[in-house]
Design an enzyme around this catalytic site. Structure first.
Site, PDB file in Angstrom:
ATOM      1  N   SER A  38      -5.413   6.701  -5.157  1.00 29.23           N
ATOM      2  CA  SER A  38      -4.080   5.856  -5.735  1.00 29.23           C
ATOM      3  C   SER A  38      -3.965   4.627  -5.049  1.00 29.23           C
ATOM      4  CB  SER A  38      -2.742   6.605  -5.413  1.00 29.23           C
ATOM      5  OG  SER A  38      -2.423   6.663  -4.104  1.00 29.23           O
ATOM      6  N   LYS A  61       0.208  -1.689   0.315  1.00 30.33           N
ATOM      7  CA  LYS A  61       0.653  -0.851  -0.617  1.00 30.33           C
ATOM      8  C   LYS A  61       1.910  -0.605  -0.962  1.00 30.33           C
ATOM      9  CE  LYS A  61      -0.905   3.714  -2.505  1.00 30.33           C
ATOM     10  NZ  LYS A  61      -1.463   5.022  -1.785  1.00 30.33           N
ATOM     11  N   SER A  91      -6.791   9.312  -1.389  1.00 30.77           N
ATOM     12  CA  SER A  91      -6.464   7.860  -2.028  1.00 30.77           C
ATOM     13  C   SER A  91      -6.754   6.706  -1.348  1.00 30.77           C
ATOM     14  CB  SER A  91      -4.853   8.048  -2.150  1.00 30.77           C
ATOM     15  OG  SER A  91      -4.440   8.738  -3.125  1.00 30.77           O
TER      16      SER A  91
END
Lengths: 474, 95
Positions: free
Chosen positions: A151, A76, A175
Site C-alpha cells: 500500500s 505516507k 506494504s
C-alpha cells in the site's frame, strides 16, 4: 541540479557549497510538479518546506544542525503530523487534521528533516497496488501504465522518481517491501514493536509497523535508529536499546542463508524472478557464504492466516470512524443509526468495506473459534517454525514478490490481489524484520526485489548484508 | 464457506454498513471465495497449540502517574462535523 541517491552526497555538496537546503527543496518541488502525473503526493507543503529549508541552512551555518539536515522526506498519509490534514487516502477522513504528531515523525523533525508533503497510498493501507486510493492510483515511473505496488506505493514512487530523498511507509503484510521491489528501491520493515506506533493510523495492530523507503542503505539505517526505541505513548513498543545501525553496516563474516525451496519451484511465481533469485544465491555461494535449501511446508498457510487476523483487527480498529467526532458525516441521515451506516458506506471504499465485513464475520460469535482462534494458533506455528530456521541460519532469502509490477486494472479479483502478498506476509505474521533490495530487472525491464528476513531485532545484520549484496552483486 | 444474503445483511448491520443492492452480489461472491480459501487452515492440526495473542515482547510498561499535556476542549472538538460550544452534536437519539 543532479539527482541525489544518498544523504552523504547531499551533505558533501552542502559542505562544498555546491547546494543548500533551499535549492534542494526547490529542486524537489519542481520534480513534484513536473511529475504530477505519477499522483504520488496528496498534498505538498510547499511554503513550509521552503521555510524549514531556510532554518536548516541557518543551523548549518552556525553548526547547530541535526543529523538529518539536508534530508527531504515525504510521509505516507496514515501518519499524524500535527495541524496537517490526514486522510488515509479515504473520503471518510475528509477535513480531518491531526491533533498531534506521530512519535516517529517527531523524532525526525527533531533532527532537522524537511517534510515536503503527504503521500498517496491504498485506503487505510489496504491493498497491494495503490489502486484502492480514493484519490486515484499512483503510477510507477518505470512504466506509468503499471502499478507501483502497495500500500505504500506513493512512498516508493516518490523516492524512485526523485521527488524526495526518502519516504516513510507502513508495512502490515508487505506494504513497504512489495512497492520497494516494484519500484527498484530499498524497503525495510523493522521488527514488530521496534518503532512506536503512536500516531500511526491503526489497520491491524498486531502487524502494523512503520517502514522506510530509500535508495541508500545508510539512509535507511540512520532513519531507523532515529525513529526506533521506547516511547511513553506506546506501551507495546520495545524498550530494547537501539543500536547505532548506521555505524554497523560492514558485513565481514560469512553468512548462513536458508532459502525456502518451495519459493523457487512454485509455478505461480514468475520464472524471471526465480532465475534472478537463484542467480543472487549462486553469487553468494561463490563468495563463500553458506547457502542451503530448506523446506517450509507451511508456506500456503501463511496468507490465509494473515487475512483472517488482519481483517478481524481491521473491523475492530475501523469502528472508530462513525461520523460523530471527526471526518465525513453523510448529509443523508435521519437518525443516529442511519448516520453511522450512511457515513461509513459513503466514506469507505469497496476494499475497506470488504475487509470490515470479513473481519466482522470472523469475529462473530458463531465463527470466532473456527476462524479467529484457529488462525491465532496457526500464527504460533508459523512464528515458531520461522524462528527455528533462524536459530540455524542468519537469514532466510526469498523473492519479495511473485510477479513484477503489473498493469493498472490488470488484477481484478480480490483473491488474486491478495496473492501478491504471498512472500511478504511470513515476516509480518512472525513479527520479524525483513528488507527488500533491488537486484536487477526481468525481460520486461521491470525491477526485481530480493528479500531477506532476519531474527527479532536483527536489523543491523539485515542492513549490513543488504549493503554487501548491493555493493558486490553485479 | 458460502455466505448467504441473510448472513451478509446481518454482518453489514453489525459493521454499520449499508450495502447497495447492486454491489451485494459481487460482495457475496468475493466473501464466499475468501472464506472458502482461508479454510485451508483446517488441514493443519492445531490440537494442544495455544493461540498467539500478543506480538510485543513487552510486559507491563509502567510509568509514573503524573499530570501531563492534555487535549483541550476546543482542539478536541475542532474536527467535529457538527458541534456546539461544548459538545459533539448527533441526530436525535431518543424520542
Amino acid at each position: 541540479m543532479r539527482k541525489y541517491y544518498s544523504l552523504k552526497d547531499i551533505k558533501n555538496d552542502i559542505r562544498e557549497g555546491i547546494i543548500d537546503c533551499a535549492q534542494l527543496v526547490d529542486h524537489y518541488l519542481k520534480n513534484i510538479k513536473d511529475k504530477a502525473y505519477l499522483n504520488a503526493f496528496l498534498e505538498v507543503y510547499e511554503d513550509e518546506a521552503r521555510q524549514q529549508a531556510l532554518l536548516v541552512d541557518e543551523k548549518l551555518r552556525t553548526g547547530k544542525a541535526g543529523k538529518l539536515a539536508g534530508m527531504v522526506i515525504g510521509i505516507k498519509d496514515v501518519l499524524c503530523y500535527k495541524d496537517h490534514s490526514l486522510q488515509c487516502s479515504s473520503r471518510i477522513l475528509n477535513n480531518f487534521k491531526s491533533q498531534f504528531t506521530a512519535t516517529a515523525v517527531q523524532r525526525l523533525i527533531d533532527e532537522d528533516v524537511i517534510i515536503i508533503g503527504r503521500i498517496n497510498c491504498d485506503e487505510f493501507a489496504m491493498g497491494s497496488s495503490n489502486e484502492n486510493s480514493a484519490f486515484g492510483p499512483v503510477k510507477n515511473e518505470i512504466d506509468p501504465e503499471r502499478v507501483p505496488g502497495g500500500s505504500s506505493g506513493g512512498s516508493a514512487v516518490a523516492v524512485q522518481a526523485g521527488l524526495c530523498l526518502a519516504a516513510l511507509g507502513t508495512d502490515t503484510g508487505g506494504s513497504v517491501r512489495q512497492p520497494a521491489a516494484f519500484c527498484g528501491i530499498i524497503g525495510l520493515k523493522p521488527t514488530y514493536s521496534r518503532i512506536s506506533r503512536y500516531g500511526l493510523t491503526a489497520y491491524a495492530s498486531s502487524f502494523d509497523t512503520i517502514g522506510i523507503l530509500t535508495t541508500d542503505v545508510y539512509d535507511n539505517a540512520l532513519l531507523l535508529e532515529l525513529m526506533a526505541g521506547k516511547d511513553e505513548y506506546d506501551s507495546s513498543v520495545s524498550r530494547n536499546p537501539v543500536p547505532e545501525y548506521s555505524n554497523k553496516l560492514e558485513f565481514k563474516d560469512k553468512a548462513k542463508i536458508a532459502y525456502i525451496k518451495e519459493t523457487l519451484e512454485d509455478p505461480r511465481i514468475d520464472k524471471g524472478i526465480k532465475e534472478k533469485i537463484k542467480n543472487v544465491l549462486d553469487f553468494l555461494k561463490s563468495e563463500g557464504h553458506n547457502v542451503e535449501a530448506i523446506e517450509y511446508p507451511h508456506l500456503d498457510f501463511v496468507l490465509p492466516t494473515y487475512y483472517i487476523l488482519t481483517t478481524a483487527e481491521a473491523s475492530s480498529n475501523l469502528s472508530r470512524y462513525d461520523g460523530v467526532r471527526y471526518g465525513y458525516r453523510s448529509p443523508n441521515t435521519m437518525d443516529l443509526q442511519s448516520m453511522y451506516k450512511k457515513s461509513r458506506s459513503e466514506g469507505f471504499g469497496e476494499e475497506v468495506q470488504r475487509r470490515i465485513l470479513l473481519g466482522t464475520f470472523i469475529l462473530s460469535a458463531s465463527y470466532y473459534d473456527a476462524y479467529y482462534t484457529k488462525a491465532q494458533k496457526v500464527r504460533r506455528i508459523i512464528r515458531d517454525k520461522t524462528l527455528e530456521i533462524l536459530e540455524k541460519y542468519d537469514f532466510i532469502a526469498l523473492p519479495t514478490t511473485p510477479t513484477t509490477a503489473f498493469k493498472i486494472g490488470e488484477v481484478k479479483k480480490p483473491l488474486d490481489m491478495y496473492f501478491e502478498d504471498l512472500l511478504t506476509v511470513q515476516a509480518s505474521v512472525a513479527g520479524i524484520p525483513a528488507v527488500s533490495i533491488p537486484v536487477g530487472r526481468d525481460k520486461k525491464n521491470l525491477p526485481i526485489g530480493f528479500q531477506l528476513m532476519g531474527g527479532y531485532f536483527e536489523e543491523a545484520n539485515l542492513l549490513a548484508f543488504s549493503k554487501y549484496i548491493l555493493e558486490n552483486y553485479n | 464457506m458460502k455466505v448467504d444474503k441473510e448472513t451478509l445483511k446481518k454482518i453489514a448491520h453489525l459493521s454499520r454498513l449499508d450495502l447497495d443492492e447492486g454491489k451485494e452480489k459481487e460482495m457475496l461472491q468475493s466473501l464466499s471465495e475468501i472464506l472458502t480459501w482461508v479454510e485451508k487452515l483446517n488441514e493443519l492440526n492445531t490440537d494442544n497449540i495455544d493461540p498467539l495473542t500478543n506480538m510485543s515482547m513487552e510486559v507491563n510498561a509502567l510509568r509514573e502517574d503524573k499530570i501531563g499535556e492534555h487535549l483541550d476542549r476546543e482542539r478536541g472538538l475542532s474536527n467535529a462535523p457538527d458541534r456546539d460550544a461544548t459538545f459533539f452534536k448527533v441526530p436525535k437519539v431518543k424520542d
